[in-house]
Design an enzyme around this catalytic site. Structure first.
Site, short mmCIF file in Angstrom:
data_model
loop_
_atom_site.label_atom_id
_atom_site.label_comp_id
_atom_site.label_asym_id
_atom_site.label_seq_id
_atom_site.Cartn_x
_atom_site.Cartn_y
_atom_site.Cartn_z
N LYS A 170 0.82 -1.23 0.00
CA LYS A 170 0.00 0.00 0.00
C LYS A 170 0.85 1.27 0.00
CE LYS A 170 -3.19 -3.00 0.19
NZ LYS A 170 -3.75 -3.47 -1.08
N ARG A 216 -8.19 -7.99 -8.68
CA ARG A 216 -8.87 -9.29 -8.84
C ARG A 216 -10.35 -9.06 -9.10
NH1 ARG A 216 -8.90 -8.37 -3.15
NH2 ARG A 216 -11.05 -7.85 -2.64
N HIS A 253 -14.78 -4.88 8.93
CA HIS A 253 -14.19 -4.89 7.58
C HIS A 253 -14.68 -6.03 6.71
CE1 HIS A 253 -11.95 -1.49 8.83
NE2 HIS A 253 -11.44 -2.16 9.84
N GLU A 261 -2.13 7.92 7.68
CA GLU A 261 -3.11 8.70 6.92
C GLU A 261 -3.95 9.48 7.91
OE1 GLU A 261 -5.71 6.44 4.41
OE2 GLU A 261 -4.15 5.99 2.95
C1 MV4 Z 1 -9.76 4.86 6.15
C2 MV4 Z 1 -10.93 5.35 6.76
C3 MV4 Z 1 -10.92 6.67 7.16
N1 MV4 Z 1 -9.83 7.45 6.96
N2 MV4 Z 1 -8.71 5.67 5.96
C4 MV4 Z 1 -10.95 0.25 6.04
C5 MV4 Z 1 -10.39 -0.88 5.25
C6 MV4 Z 1 -9.41 -0.31 4.29
N3 MV4 Z 1 -9.76 -0.67 2.95
C7 MV4 Z 1 -9.46 1.16 4.50
N4 MV4 Z 1 -10.45 1.45 5.49
C8 MV4 Z 1 -10.69 2.72 5.90
N5 MV4 Z 1 -9.66 3.60 5.73
C9 MV4 Z 1 -8.75 6.93 6.36
N6 MV4 Z 1 -7.68 7.71 6.17
C10 MV4 Z 1 -12.01 4.48 6.91
C11 MV4 Z 1 -11.89 3.15 6.48
C12 MV4 Z 1 -13.02 2.29 6.61
C13 MV4 Z 1 -13.51 1.88 7.87
C14 MV4 Z 1 -12.92 2.26 9.07
C15 MV4 Z 1 -13.43 1.86 10.30
C16 MV4 Z 1 -14.55 1.03 10.34
C17 MV4 Z 1 -15.15 0.63 9.17
C18 MV4 Z 1 -14.65 1.05 7.93
C19 MV4 Z 1 -15.27 0.64 6.76
C20 MV4 Z 1 -14.77 1.05 5.55
C21 MV4 Z 1 -13.65 1.88 5.48
#
Ligand code: MV4
Length: 505
Positions: A117, A296, A237, A202
């Site tokens: 990443k 994918r 997630h 981030e």
């Molecule tokens: C984040 C975010 C907020 N701010 N990054 C979760 C999995 C990965 N694909 C990235 N994710 C997130 N990244 C920043 N800078 C919010 C998520 C996020 C999430 C976070 C907490 C609980 C549930 C979530 C569901 C989707 C995305």
């Protein structure tokens, strides 16, 4: 590139999905299976099937060496990896290439560029793609450097694992004092999960939506987008319900086009070909940021198929054969609305713990606008070895309201006796005012939603009343209002037996 016989290196619903595409294209198929999967649908469905090994994935579906050996033995000239298992392993994609077998996916270097990443962030940022403010460059940073950069990024922020994705190795940091400790915790978790303790930072985006764009890219470098999916409804997630299009983007065609074009440029920045997904966070001001790219086929691809009419798996195979894309961007028309419920064998009344056992009875919903992708059937044994996804229930409607009413109808028809499922969770979600109004973000399921009614009803939105009125209007115009009561009874009777309190258990 010849694709005259495809080995499917996967199991369950996605193996069946890929087999179906091959069958329609007239391509002979080869299944592989573990001890636990001798009776699985994908084994019965394929033209040939070969035994891999014991049930645990590392002894079966992760045995790249055995899979390549079977491909050689049976004369398969291509491998479709599905999702999970070997789908995003650069070494496996390269192993296929070295063995003269077509990997139905991207080139190995694209997998590598997006798999790490930190590298992905640096690569796409260089191509002018917006990323969340945070650490820059590809280097591995020390704790001292991260602590210094954190002061510039500001709090709250997120520590994320370079090798992560899907939220593993992620830590939310509210104050500078917590940072050293949480850096250690994130590094330890990442090291244990991925063998790579590198992390990056981030800024935390609050009240964010999780919106992803489906793209198709061919080997000539042409890339198109097939609209977006809303994926904010997750728990730990794990996505639970996806929809296409996103109710948040809605009829904002300008935002859709802007994000779609950014998604295409993201794919192009790593010389991508195959189907792919670019994940974005969209904040409350409709600003969007690249999160990660999945190299994918995704679980939720059918939602996009329903609103575009494009068979994404067939397109993957055509692309792997070296054919140019069959659609230009202007040929892609989004039509209607699709919802997908992931049906998991787990107990929604007991922290979603996995539920295993023999499926005594399965009645699958059908009828207009309903699609079910599944790898199970009556008599099938659900084992603890793999993920708990047993089926995907996908509906299409002309409007979001019609799709919601159709999903409720289909969930009522669905009967699964023998294991507990999350169907009652989906039924409650589809009654939730915030879901109906499209007023939810990534924290909704975990922080505000409960099976026995929503919590935190303090902030009532006038939109909710309007949405209710629209839904009721839609339903009465379809003359379905009369069946509301019996349907509710049926659902509660069903919930009762699914909880194992009925005599059938
Ligand atoms: C984040 C975010 C907020 N701010 N990054 C979760 C999995 C990965 N694909 C990235 N994710 C997130 N990244 C920043 N800078 C919010 C998520 C996020 C999430 C976070 C907490 C609980 C549930 C979530 C569901 C989707 C995305």
């Amino acid at each position: 590139m010849l694709v005259n016989k495809v080995l499917i290196a996967n199991r369950g619903e996605i193996a069946v999905r890929v087999l179906r595409a091959c069958r329609e294209l007239g391509i002979p198929t080869v299944a592989v299976y573990s001890e636990a999967d001798r009776q699985s649908l994908h084994v019965r469905y394929a033209d040939e099937a070969y035994f891999l090994g014991p049930s645990p994935a590392r002894d079966s579906y992760l045995r790249a060496d055995k899979i390549l050996e079977i491909a050689h033995r049976c004369g398969a000239d291509a491998i479709h990896p599905g999702y999970g298992f070997l789908a995003e392993r650069e070494d496996f994609a390269r192993g296929c290439e070295d063995a003269g077998i077509v990997f139905i996916g991207p080139k190995p270097s694209s997998i590598a560029a997006m798999g790490d990443k930190t590298t992905a962030r640096a690569t796409v940022a260089k191509a002018g793609i917006p990323v969340v403010p945070g650490t820059e460059g590809e280097g591995n940073l020390s704790d001292e450097e991260l602590i210094r950069i954190a002061a510039q990024v500001g709090f709250p922020l997120l520590v994320k694992a370079s090798a992560g994705g899907g939220g593993k190795g992620m830590r939310e940091v509210r104050t500078p004092e917590e940072l050293p400790h949480l850096l250690q915790a994130a590094r330890r978790e990442a090291e244990a999960a991925f063998g790579d303790g590198n992390v990056y930072l981030e800024k935390l985006i609050l009240t964010a939506r999780h919106v992803e764009f489906q793209i198709l890219a061919d080997k000539e470098g042409d890339v198109i987008y097939l609209g977006e999916r809303e994926c904010s409804l997750q728990r730990r997630h794990q996505k639970l319900l996806e929809e296409a299009p996103s109710p948040f983007i809605g009829s904002d065609e300008t935002l859709r086009r802007t994000m779609g074009e950014v998604a295409c440029r993201t794919a192009a920045s790593v010389g991508y070909y195959n189907a792919g997904t670019i994940e974005f966070l969209v904040d409350k001001d409709r600003k969007f940021y690249f999160l990660e790219m999945n190299t994918r086929l995704q679980v939720e691809h059918p939602a996009t198929e329903m609103i575009t009419g494009i068979d994404i798996v067939k397109e993957q195979i055509r692309i792997a054969r070296g054919r140019p894309l069959r659609y230009r961007q202007e040929d892609v028309k989004l039509s209607g609305w699709s919802l997908e419920c992931r049906i998991n064998a787990e107990d929604p009344y007991n922290q979603f713990t996995p539920s295993t056992g023999r499926l005594q009875l399965v009645f699958v919903p059908t009828g207009p606008g309903v699609r079910v992708d599944t790898g199970v059937y009556s008599g099938f044994e659900v084992t603890p070895y793999y993920d708990s996804l047993i089926s995907k229930l996908i509906v299409w409607g002309e409007t979001r309201a019609e799709a919601i009413l159709r999903m409720r109808r289909a969930l009522e028809e669905y009967r699964i006796i023998g294991v507990k499922t999350n169907i009652p969770f989906h039924q409650a979600l589809l009654e939730s005012p915030r879901f109906l109004a499209g007023l939810f973000d990534t924290r909704f399921v975990e922080e505000r939603f409960a099976l026995n009614g929503e919590t935190g009803g303090e902030d009532y939105h006038p939109e909710m009343a309007a949405i209710f009125a629209t839904l009721m209007e839609h339903q009465s115009s379809q003359r379905a209002a009369q069946i509301m009561q019996p349907a509710r009874q049926a659902a509660s009777r069903w919930k009762w037996s699914s909880r194992g309190e009925g005599k059938g258990r």
